[in-house]
Design an enzyme around this catalytic site. Structure first.
Site, PDB file in Angstrom:
ATOM      1  N   ASN A 168       0.865  -1.186   0.000  1.00 60.11           N
ATOM      2  CA  ASN A 168       0.000   0.000   0.000  1.00 60.11           C
ATOM      3  C   ASN A 168       0.898   1.231   0.000  1.00 60.11           C
ATOM      4  OD1 ASN A 168      -1.827   2.012   0.483  1.00 60.11           O
ATOM      5  ND2 ASN A 168      -2.452   1.283   2.519  1.00 60.11           N
ATOM      6  N   LYS A 228       0.098   4.269  -0.286  1.00 62.26           N
ATOM      7  CA  LYS A 228      -0.561   5.430   0.334  1.00 62.26           C
ATOM      8  C   LYS A 228      -0.347   6.686  -0.531  1.00 62.26           C
ATOM      9  CE  LYS A 228      -0.247   3.131   4.743  1.00 62.26           C
ATOM     10  NZ  LYS A 228      -0.206   3.185   6.179  1.00 62.26           N
ATOM     11  N   HIS A 259      -9.621   0.958   5.055  1.00 64.08           N
ATOM     12  CA  HIS A 259      -8.313   1.191   5.696  1.00 64.08           C
ATOM     13  C   HIS A 259      -8.493   2.129   6.886  1.00 64.08           C
ATOM     14  CE1 HIS A 259      -4.236   2.479   6.434  1.00 64.08           C
ATOM     15  NE2 HIS A 259      -3.860   1.366   5.830  1.00 64.08           N
ATOM     16  N   GLU A 270      -6.856   4.558   7.939  1.00 66.63           N
ATOM     17  CA  GLU A 270      -6.672   5.993   7.674  1.00 66.63           C
ATOM     18  C   GLU A 270      -7.935   6.595   7.074  1.00 66.63           C
ATOM     19  OE1 GLU A 270      -2.997   5.336   5.607  1.00 66.63           O
ATOM     20  OE2 GLU A 270      -2.073   4.872   7.539  1.00 66.63           O
ATOM     21  N   GLU A 323      -5.437  -5.110  10.571  1.00 68.26           N
ATOM     22  CA  GLU A 323      -4.407  -4.101  10.787  1.00 68.26           C
ATOM     23  C   GLU A 323      -4.712  -3.333  12.069  1.00 68.26           C
ATOM     24  OE1 GLU A 323      -2.436  -2.883   6.880  1.00 68.26           O
ATOM     25  OE2 GLU A 323      -4.342  -1.843   6.890  1.00 68.26           O
ATOM     26  N   GLY A 383       2.201   2.231  10.719  1.00 70.51           N
ATOM     27  CA  GLY A 383       3.113   3.356  10.547  1.00 70.51           C
ATOM     28  C   GLY A 383       3.804   3.789  11.829  1.00 70.51           C
ATOM     29  N   SER A 413       3.306  -2.137  10.358  1.00 67.91           N
ATOM     30  CA  SER A 413       4.753  -2.131  10.585  1.00 67.91           C
ATOM     31  C   SER A 413       5.441  -3.447  10.202  1.00 67.91           C
ATOM     32  CB  SER A 413       5.084  -1.745  12.036  1.00 67.91           C
ATOM     33  OG  SER A 413       4.641  -0.427  12.289  1.00 67.91           O
TER      34      SER A 413
HETATM   35  P1  PGA Z   1       2.709   0.244   7.641  1.00 68.72           P
HETATM   36  O1  PGA Z   1       1.236   0.416   6.996  1.00 68.72           O
HETATM   37  O2  PGA Z   1       3.274  -1.032   7.079  1.00 68.72           O
HETATM   38  O3  PGA Z   1       3.464   1.476   7.201  1.00 68.72           O
HETATM   39  O4  PGA Z   1       2.518   0.177   9.105  1.00 68.72           O
HETATM   40  C1  PGA Z   1       0.401  -0.692   6.812  1.00 68.72           C
HETATM   41  C2  PGA Z   1      -0.886  -0.269   6.194  1.00 68.72           C
HETATM   42  O5  PGA Z   1      -1.378   0.818   6.518  1.00 68.72           O
HETATM   43  O6  PGA Z   1      -1.459  -1.000   5.366  1.00 68.72           O
END
Ligand code: PGA
Length: 319
Positions: free
Chosen positions: A75, A77, A159, A161, A229, A235, A275
């Protein structure tokens, strides 16, 4: 700081995992309240026989509770420029990727066409979001038809976010999933709890509510991959431990078995995100109910993303 375990920790988690035997879950319940002692004995003998024959047959077989192919999504983003994306695509194109993995990348909308025209067909493309229905007068939105038209085969929905920064709720996300599926896209359906929800012992409730919203909206699960997640791990560099991830994955599969069907529970890929990187993916991949990963930050580096894709080898049983 250690992140607390779920309310299903310790003994309860052990009890849950005893519902499964061997490389594939049997979905048989062996609680004595449901069976006479001779039935229980027969079921136990049956599961041990199956286990023994599976072990004989399992040289090189992938160690997974589910029956779906390992799945790794990157992803990207809201990151990248034409130049950096061109470099990332060329790094992915030149990486050696294990064949028994579905590999997907989700570039920002504006670069999908560039990626589609330069990325190897070995890797499929996902959009990071889509509108709830057919396109039209919806300024700033992108429809599932347009995503399909660009050559994407997947879309990431729900997601964290989008849930927690943009404010999308369960019902809205369910609607998007149903419409995307109707346009033949596959859906990477994200679920996961906030830190305060985990600390309040609500991890399972939150995940089950999010799953139910998808289940209530979609006509079938054939083209859905579930991404667990935990929001506190996204993140942040604070990855869930393999046990913490496995505990929720097994609960998600159990929820599917009880609320959809044993077949869907077995076939649906449940991938972990939060992460994941080249160093921790191997240990996570060994967990029986982790069928792959959704990767953010580490997917922006081609060689590291390839390492994560190739962590499928950690699942191989050495004879
Ligand atoms: P990250 O994000 O690996 O940077 O923690 C994962 C995601 O949001 O799918």
């Amino acid at each position: 700081m250690a992140v607390v375990s779920t309310s299903l920790g310790g003994a309860a988690a052990t009890q849950l995992s005893t519902h499964f035997s061997g490389l594939r879950k049997s979905f048989l319940r062996l609680e004595s309240s449901n069976y006479t002692s001779s039935e229980s004995l027969l079921l136990n003998v049956d599961s041990h026989l199956r286990l023994a024959s599976l072990y004989k047959a399992c040289r090189g077989v992938v160690m997974m509770a589910g029956s779906g192919k390992f799945f790794v999504g990157g992803n990207w983003k809201c990151n990248g420029t034409k130049e950096s994306i061109s470099k990332l695509v060329s790094d992915i194109n030149s990486a050696k990727l294990e064949s028994d993995v579905d590999v997907i990348v989700a570039p920002p909308f504006v670069y999908i066409d560039q990626v589609k025209n330069s990325l190897s067909d070995r890797v499929e493309i996902a959009a990071q979001n889509c509108w709830t229905g057919k396109g039209g007068a919806f300024t700033g939105e992108i429809s599932a038809e347009q995503i399909y038209d660009l050559g994407c085969s997947w879309v990431v929905l729900g997601h964290s976010e989008r849930r927690h920064i943009i404010g999308e709720d369960n019902e809205f996300i369910g609607k998007k999933a149903a419409y995307a599926l109707s346009q033949t896209l596959g859906v990477i359906a994200c679920i996961g709890e906030l830190l305060e929800e985990r600390e309040a012992g609500k991890t399972f409730d939150v995940c089950y509510q999010q799953l139910k919203a998808f289940a209530d909206a979609v006509p079938g699960w054939d083209k859905i991959v579930i991404a667990y997640e935990p929001v506190w791990a996204i993140g942040t560099g604070k990855v869930a431990t393999p046990d913490q991830a496995q505990e929720v994955h097994v609960a998600v599969r159990d929820w599917l078995s009880k609320n959809v069907s044993a077949e869907v529970a077995s076939k649906t890929r449940i991938i972990y995100g939060g992460s994941v990187n080249g160093s921790n993916c191997g240990e996570l991949a060994k967990q029986e109910d982790i069928d792959g990963f959704l990767v953010g930050g580490a997917s922006l580096k081609g060689p590291e993303f390839a390492t994560i894709v190739n962590s499928v080898t950690s699942k191989k049983v050495t004879a």
